[in-house]
Design a protein around this motif. Structure first.
Motif, short mmCIF file in Angstrom:
data_model
loop_
_atom_site.label_atom_id
_atom_site.label_comp_id
_atom_site.label_asym_id
_atom_site.label_seq_id
_atom_site.Cartn_x
_atom_site.Cartn_y
_atom_site.Cartn_z
N ILE A 37 0.84 -1.20 0.00
CA ILE A 37 0.00 0.00 0.00
C ILE A 37 0.88 1.25 0.00
N ALA A 38 0.78 2.03 -1.04
CA ALA A 38 1.35 3.39 -1.07
C ALA A 38 2.84 3.46 -0.70
N GLY A 39 3.55 2.35 -0.90
CA GLY A 39 4.99 2.38 -0.66
C GLY A 39 5.39 2.51 0.80
N GLN A 40 4.46 2.29 1.73
CA GLN A 40 4.80 2.37 3.14
C GLN A 40 5.66 1.17 3.54
N PRO A 41 6.76 1.37 4.27
CA PRO A 41 7.57 0.22 4.68
C PRO A 41 6.75 -0.68 5.60
N GLY A 42 6.78 -1.97 5.32
CA GLY A 42 5.98 -2.89 6.10
C GLY A 42 6.73 -4.17 6.40
N ILE A 43 6.06 -5.06 7.12
CA ILE A 43 6.68 -6.31 7.54
C ILE A 43 5.61 -7.39 7.61
N LEU A 44 5.98 -8.59 7.17
CA LEU A 44 5.13 -9.77 7.26
C LEU A 44 5.94 -10.87 7.93
N VAL A 45 5.39 -11.46 8.99
CA VAL A 45 6.08 -12.49 9.76
C VAL A 45 5.11 -13.62 10.03
N ALA A 46 5.55 -14.85 9.78
CA ALA A 46 4.70 -16.02 10.03
C ALA A 46 5.55 -17.27 10.03
N GLY A 47 4.97 -18.37 10.52
CA GLY A 47 5.62 -19.66 10.41
C GLY A 47 5.82 -20.02 8.95
N PRO A 48 6.77 -20.91 8.65
CA PRO A 48 7.16 -21.20 7.25
C PRO A 48 6.00 -21.57 6.33
N ALA A 49 5.12 -22.48 6.74
CA ALA A 49 4.04 -22.92 5.85
C ALA A 49 3.04 -21.80 5.59
N LEU A 50 2.64 -21.09 6.63
CA LEU A 50 1.67 -20.00 6.51
C LEU A 50 2.25 -18.82 5.75
N PHE A 51 3.53 -18.58 5.92
CA PHE A 51 4.19 -17.43 5.32
C PHE A 51 3.94 -17.38 3.81
N ASP A 52 4.17 -18.48 3.11
CA ASP A 52 4.02 -18.48 1.66
C ASP A 52 2.58 -18.21 1.25
N GLU A 53 1.63 -18.76 1.99
CA GLU A 53 0.22 -18.51 1.68
C GLU A 53 -0.14 -17.04 1.87
N LEU A 54 0.34 -16.44 2.93
CA LEU A 54 0.03 -15.03 3.19
C LEU A 54 0.66 -14.12 2.15
N VAL A 55 1.90 -14.40 1.79
CA VAL A 55 2.55 -13.59 0.75
C VAL A 55 1.73 -13.64 -0.53
N ALA A 56 1.31 -14.83 -0.93
CA ALA A 56 0.52 -14.96 -2.16
C ALA A 56 -0.81 -14.23 -2.04
N ALA A 57 -1.45 -14.30 -0.88
CA ALA A 57 -2.74 -13.63 -0.69
C ALA A 57 -2.59 -12.11 -0.78
N LEU A 58 -1.54 -11.57 -0.17
CA LEU A 58 -1.31 -10.12 -0.22
C LEU A 58 -1.00 -9.66 -1.65
N VAL A 59 -0.28 -10.47 -2.40
CA VAL A 59 0.02 -10.13 -3.79
C VAL A 59 -1.28 -10.10 -4.61
N ARG A 60 -2.15 -11.09 -4.39
CA ARG A 60 -3.42 -11.11 -5.12
C ARG A 60 -4.27 -9.88 -4.79
N ILE A 61 -4.33 -9.53 -3.52
CA ILE A 61 -5.13 -8.37 -3.11
C ILE A 61 -4.55 -7.10 -3.71
N ARG A 62 -3.23 -6.97 -3.65
CA ARG A 62 -2.58 -5.78 -4.23
C ARG A 62 -2.84 -5.67 -5.71
N ASP A 63 -2.65 -6.77 -6.44
CA ASP A 63 -2.79 -6.73 -7.89
C ASP A 63 -4.23 -6.51 -8.33
N ALA A 64 -5.19 -6.92 -7.48
CA ALA A 64 -6.60 -6.71 -7.82
C ALA A 64 -7.02 -5.27 -7.63
N GLY A 65 -6.12 -4.46 -7.02
CA GLY A 65 -6.40 -3.04 -6.83
C GLY A 65 -7.35 -2.81 -5.69
#
Length: 268
Positions: free
Chosen positions: A240-268
């Protein structure tokens, strides 16, 4: 940092200093708890600072500079000094100031000592509960002598996600919209109000993940190390708007969350 690292530095001694500093600063905060003075604002009308923040930072700076005068400093309330030793202390004297003002108890002192590779030791201390989370890079993380380990694996639809919001009204609106789209995909969200304690909650398994934009170095330096040493994956992210951010999670959940955030971002 540009200076060569101090190869003689002992992480155990840095950790001892950080622990003593966090507890001393915590006592300063408790002495002022419920009787806040010198209240003003910083980045916006909802971003407060008080004499408690300033006095806590002063306590930390005095202790660090008396014992390690060549180390650098970076503090939320203005401490800023270059390092000639290769070690820099990144300090948040009161993470969760709004909670502190409302006497909600979820606030902490956060201290990290960094070398050229990043955080070497980290301490997060909650003065009310007296719980002290700490970690040394490559050694592990613990709270009051008990080892910490993240929850893993956790499916995304069962994940409890901690988050937070910025102080700028327009950025907050965008952050709220993103979380609203993520919420149906997870178990629930929690808004604790302290980035440092959120990261420690991931480390201890009290929540499964933490995502927030608009965080500063002092918010996450210590807690980020603690979470990683407890087995979490961490990435810097700014959907969002180039604000510095952080995502932290256990290994299995981490990949799912990264993918979900990318989908939400790309959908605008």
């Amino acid at each position: 940092m540009s200076p060569a690292p101090d190869t003689a530095v002992d992480p155990a001694r840095l950790l001892d200093l950080a622990m003593r500093g966090a507890r001393a600063a915590g006592r300063e905060l408790l002495n002022r708890y419920g009787k806040v003075e010198g209240l003003s604002t910083k980045s916006s009308a909802t971003d407060p600072v008080s004499d408690a923040d300033r006095c806590s930072e002063s306590t930390l700076v005095k202790l660090i500079t008396s014992e390690r005068p060549d180390d650098g400093l970076l503090g939320e309330e203005g401490a800023d000094r270059a390092s000639t030793s290769g070690i820099r202390w990144v300090i948040d004297p009161l993470d969760g100031t709004v909670n502190y003002l409302y006497e909600l108890d979820n606030f902490a002192v956060s201290i990290a000592a960094e070398d050229e590779h990043g955080a070497l030791v980290g301490v997060v201390h909650n003065p009310v509960t007296k719980r002290t989370f700490h970690a040394v890079r490559g050694v592990g993380a613990s709270v009051d002598g008990q080892p910490l380990r993240v929850n893993d694996p956790v499916p995304m639809n069962r994940a409890l996600l901690a988050t937070g919001f910025g102080y700028d009204p327009d950025i907050r609106r965008q952050q709220g919209a993103m979380i609203a789209r993520l919420l149906p995909q997870v178990r629930d969200i929690r808004r604790i109000g302290s980035a440092a304690l959120d990261l420690c909650a991931v480390a201890s398994g009290s929540v499964d993940a933490y995502f927030e934009e608009g965080v500063k170095a002092w918010d996450v330096a210590a807690g980020g190390l603690i979470a990683q040493e407890a087995g979490a994956h961490l990435t810097r992210t700014a959907p969002i708007a180039g604000q510095p951010g952080i995502l932290v999670a256990g290994p299995a959940l981490f990949d799912e969350l990264v993918a979900a955030l990318v989908r939400i971002r790309d959908a605008g």
